[in-house]
Structures are given as structure tokens and as C-alpha cells.
Design a protein around this motif. Structure first.
Motif, PDB file in Angstrom:
ATOM      1  N   GLU A 296      73.729  96.664 117.301  1.00  0.00           N
ATOM      2  CA  GLU A 296      73.515  95.494 116.453  1.00  0.00           C
ATOM      3  C   GLU A 296      74.503  94.372 116.760  1.00  0.00           C
ATOM      4  N   ALA A 297      75.634  94.691 117.361  1.00  0.00           N
ATOM      5  CA  ALA A 297      76.570  93.641 117.753  1.00  0.00           C
ATOM      6  C   ALA A 297      75.925  92.728 118.785  1.00  0.00           C
ATOM      7  N   ILE A 298      75.230  93.329 119.735  1.00  0.00           N
ATOM      8  CA  ILE A 298      74.562  92.549 120.781  1.00  0.00           C
ATOM      9  C   ILE A 298      73.428  91.726 120.175  1.00  0.00           C
ATOM     10  N   ASN A 299      72.647  92.331 119.302  1.00  0.00           N
ATOM     11  CA  ASN A 299      71.546  91.604 118.655  1.00  0.00           C
ATOM     12  C   ASN A 299      72.072  90.439 117.827  1.00  0.00           C
ATOM     13  N   ALA A 300      73.197  90.649 117.156  1.00  0.00           N
ATOM     14  CA  ALA A 300      73.769  89.584 116.320  1.00  0.00           C
ATOM     15  C   ALA A 300      74.184  88.391 117.169  1.00  0.00           C
TER      16      ALA A 300
ATOM     17  N   ASP B  90      82.341  97.885 115.034  1.00  0.00           N
ATOM     18  CA  ASP B  90      83.234  97.016 114.253  1.00  0.00           C
ATOM     19  C   ASP B  90      82.808  95.554 114.364  1.00  0.00           C
ATOM     20  N   ILE B  91      82.433  95.144 115.572  1.00  0.00           N
ATOM     21  CA  ILE B  91      82.010  93.760 115.793  1.00  0.00           C
ATOM     22  C   ILE B  91      80.750  93.448 114.988  1.00  0.00           C
ATOM     23  N   ALA B  92      79.794  94.387 114.994  1.00  0.00           N
ATOM     24  CA  ALA B  92      78.554  94.193 114.240  1.00  0.00           C
ATOM     25  C   ALA B  92      78.834  94.031 112.754  1.00  0.00           C
ATOM     26  N   ILE B  93      79.751  94.822 112.242  1.00  0.00           N
ATOM     27  CA  ILE B  93      80.117  94.739 110.822  1.00  0.00           C
ATOM     28  C   ILE B  93      80.806  93.410 110.530  1.00  0.00           C
ATOM     29  N   ALA B  94      81.722  92.995 111.409  1.00  0.00           N
ATOM     30  CA  ALA B  94      82.435  91.729 111.212  1.00  0.00           C
ATOM     31  C   ALA B  94      81.483  90.541 111.256  1.00  0.00           C
ATOM     32  N   MET B  95      80.419  90.655 112.030  1.00  0.00           N
ATOM     33  CA  MET B  95      79.445  89.567 112.119  1.00  0.00           C
ATOM     34  C   MET B  95      78.428  89.605 110.991  1.00  0.00           C
ATOM     35  N   GLY B  96      78.521  90.604 110.119  1.00  0.00           N
ATOM     36  CA  GLY B  96      77.615  90.702 108.991  1.00  0.00           C
ATOM     37  C   GLY B  96      76.243  91.221 109.347  1.00  0.00           C
ATOM     38  N   ALA B  97      76.117  91.832 110.537  1.00  0.00           N
ATOM     39  CA  ALA B  97      74.811  92.328 110.979  1.00  0.00           C
ATOM     40  C   ALA B  97      74.443  93.639 110.309  1.00  0.00           C
TER      41      ALA B  97
END
Length: 401
Positions: free
Chosen positions: A329-333, A308-315
Motif C-alpha cells: 500500500e505504500a507504493i499505491n499511496a 510504516d510508510i503506508a501507515i504514515a501516508m494514511g493509506a
């Protein structure tokens, strides 16, 4: 959320009247007139004075025809000595309202002094949660950074140099009566401070979202904060006069604060406090450097939320990959965002010793934030996390009690 699998009970608190908008600082005189106040103590730091923001506040006092006394000696990671000095000025001035203006340090001091104004004693008397007998003095909190959300939280964090310990006072009676959220006041914030305080706000949102105490209202606020901050922080850092980016950053910081005010935080904050207490690492910098490492540690405990975090960050988008792959991808973002705004990758330059890592892990384990972190955490886990972001990362320390 599967409400059958959890103790489905929650309580949302916000004891502060929030006034938000461009030039909303003009509401200060109105609040003073309506309350019949006669003397204000303005709590800030030297930077607020130099930036001309203090003059804006004093103009509001003149408009309300009241006197004002200024305490502008707040430092980063404010200490018990600073609180004592400010409280003395409050007593000498006979002020009947406090105005805190600046970053989290100034607001935390203003909140601490407000409860001393009605309860007396020393701020250490109220260390812990729900130990404040009476609500603090009337307080207007005006943030000039989009970071701590201290303007609406029930917490203040103060450093005790004698113990080399950063302690928390938490109580509904600590909350500011009014929070004035004026994006115009953040336009003069330098890029470095914009970056570190903005990442701090993102940490608040992420840690609240994945907290064991998260519930539907806090999750909605935290996720929206993640979206706003991650989409606006680069612009706020590199084009500081973009008022839309500044507005979105303050809005994101605010609602992240509303979220964690009800959920607490996690390992990042538990670990950052001893770093600030022992090495005077700025709070935002400490949180920013720790964040990706703690996310890597926590991801396995709740891959869905990290997706969810990755999606919210647009990653990533919802139709890309699997929930598990998106969680990475949340961590990478976060790493890409930190790099783009100039956040250092390690604590190099702070001369963190091997012995103090063990001591800081002990201090962090005392934090209530450890208890709501999504992944169960041991002292050795904290040592390993500290080592990953310090120049001593190749050294393995023994665990000691």
C-alpha cells in the motif's frame, strides 16, 4: 530497532542555524547587522525576480544599510559555467556575505560559490566527499520551494556539460551558516513546481527512512516528514494560498533534509542525476517518476519499513492486514498522490534513447547512493528500472561495461 543485530553507532550532523516561521525573512537584516557585513551577493533565478521575492531581500539589505549585488542567472540543473560566472561576480563585487534565495538550483550555486570564495579554484576541484579544505563564506540560504532542503544539507549538485554528468560536492564546510524557512515566500510557487518539488521532498524522506545508514534519529525525522508531506501536498498544489499547507510542506522538506543529510539517499537519486545531466529533466520530475518503480524494487528488502510508510501516508492503519500486505500500500499511496497532483507517469517527451539508458545506468552505478540503497543493485537492475518508466520499456538492452 534490534540494536543487537546492527553496528549500533550513529552521528547526527547539522551545521546550520535554522530560523523558521511566517515572515522570518525579516531576520536577514538582523543577521547582517550582527555580523558586521558590508556587501551581499544575492544568488537567485529570474523567477525569484519576477515574483517580487528579490525585492523583499533587497529591502532587507537596505534595512541593514549595506550594498547588494544580484546574480539572477541560475538555471534548472545549474552547470559549472553558471558557478564560474557567479564566482566572477562575487570577486568583482568584493561581497563578504552570500544570500541564496530560491529553489535547490539557486541554493546549490550559492553554496558552490561560497566555497570558491574561501578556497579558490574551480568547483570540480572539490567533487566528491570531504574534499573542501576550508569552510565556505558566510551564507544565508532562503528556500522558496519545499523540496530540496539544500538550505541545511552538506551537499551541492552541479552539472558538468562536458561530461554530461551531474556531480556532487559533499562537506560540512559547504553548509550554509543560516537557513531562513519562511512559508510566506512559497505562496507564489506555481502548482506544477509545488507538485514536483513536493514529491522530491517525499523522495528524500522515503529514501532516508529505508537507507542502510538509517538510525533512530533519522528514522523519526523521515517518518514525520512522510506524514507531513503526504497529508499537505495535495492542498499545497491545488490551494496554493493555504499557508498551513505551505508551512507543513516546508517543515516536512526541512526535516527530510535533516534526515538524509546523515543517511544519504538511494537508487532514485542515483538514477535521477544522469537523467538531468543528459536530458535536462527537472530534478523533482525525475525523482517523482522514478519513485514508485524504485519502491517496487526495494519493497522486498524491508517490508516492515514500507508498512510504516503506508501507515504514515494514511493509506492503511496498523490493524489492517499484515505487514506484508501493508507494504504494497505504500507504493499505491505514492502512485495515487502523484496522479492527484499531475506528475507524469513516464519520461515521454524527453526522447530518451536506448543507448543512453545503458550510459545512464553506468553513471548511476558510480553514485554513493547505490551503496546505501536497501536492496543490492546491479547495473542490469538499473537498466530495467529505467525501461519501466520510459516509452522504450518493451526493449531489452544488453548489459555492457
Amino acid at each position: 530497532m534490534d540494536i543487537t543485530s546492527v553496528n549500533y553507532f550513529s552521528e547526527f550532523n547539522c551545521n546550520t542555524e535554522i530560523i523558521m516561521g511566517n515572515h522570518s525573512v525579516q531576520k536577514v537584516s538582523e543577521i547582517i547587522k550582527n555580523g558586521g557585513f558590508s556587501h551581499a551577493l544575492v544568488v537567485c533565478d529570474e523567477g525569484i525576480e519576477k515574483a517580487g521575492i528579490l525585492d523583499v531581500i533587497l529591502q532587507q539589505l537596505n534595512k541593514a544599510y549595506i550594498q547588494g549585488t544580484v546574480f539572477s542567472s541560475v538555471e534548472a540543473n545549474p552547470s559549472t559555467l553558471t558557478v564560474e560566472a557567479c564566482y566572477k561576480v562575487l570577486q568583482e563585487s568584493n561581497a563578504d556575505i552570500i544570500i541564496g534565495v530560491g529553489g535547490g538550483s539557486s541554493l546549490d550555486v550559492a553554496k558552490a560559490v561560497s566555497i570558491l570564495g574561501t578556497n579558490g579554484g574551480e568547483i570540480t576541484d572539490y567533487e566528491g566527499i570531504n574534499k573542501v579544505p576550508k569552510r565556505g563564506m558566510p551564507l544565508i540560504a532562503i528556500p522558496t520551494t519545499a523540496g530540496t532542503a539544500s538550505e541545511i544539507t552538506i551537499f551541492t549538485v552541479i552539472t558538468d556539460h562536458d561530461r554530461e554528468y551531474k556531480f556532487t560536492v559533499g562537506s560540512r564546510d559547504l553548509s550554509a551558516r543560516w537557513a531562513i524557512i519562511d512559508p510566506v515566500l512559497t505562496l507564489s510557487l506555481p502548482p506544477g513546481l509545488t507538485a514536483s518539488t513536493g514529491l522530491d521532498a517525499l523522495v528524500h524522506a522515503i529514501e532516508s527512512y529505508i537507507s542502510k545508514k538509517a538510525f533512530m534519529i533519522s528514522e523519526v525525522l523521515a517518518l514525520k516528514a512522510i506524514e507531513l508531506i503526504s497529508s499537505s501536498l495535495r492542498t499545497a498544489v491545488h490551494s496554493g494560498d493555504d499557508l498551513n499547507a505551505r508551512y507543513n510542506m516546508l517543515y516536512g522538506s526541512l526535516i527530510a533534509g535533516l534526515a538524509f543529510n546523515n543517511t544519504r539517499l538511494g537508487n532514485v537519486h542515483a538514477m535521477s542525476h544522469p537523467l538531468s545531466a543528459k536530458y535536462n529533466v527537472p530534478h523533482g520530475i525525475a525523482n517523482s517518476i522514478l519513485l514508485p518503480h524504485v519502491m517496487e524494487f526495494n519493497r522486498v528488502a524491508n517490508p516492515k519499513k514500507f508498512s510504516d510508510i503506508a501507515i504514515a501516508m494514511g493509506a492503511v492503519s496498523t490493524d489492517e492486514g499484515t505487514e506484508l500486505s501493508r507494504s504494497f500500500e505504500a507504493i499505491n499511496a505514492v502512485k495515487h498522490l502523484s496522479n492527484d497532483i499531475g506528475i507524469p507517469a513516464t519520461f515521454e517527451g524527453y526522447n530518451i534513447s536506448e543507448q543512453s539508458i545503458n550510459e545512464m545506468a553506468n553513471d548511476a552505478m558510480e553514485s554513493g547512493n547505490i551503496l546505501v540503497n536497501p536492496r543490492k543493485t546491479t547495473k542490469q537492475d538499473l537498466i530495467n528500472l529505467f525501461l519501466k518508466c520510459t516509452p522504450t520499456q518493451s526493449i531489452k538492452l544488453p548489459v555492457s561495461n
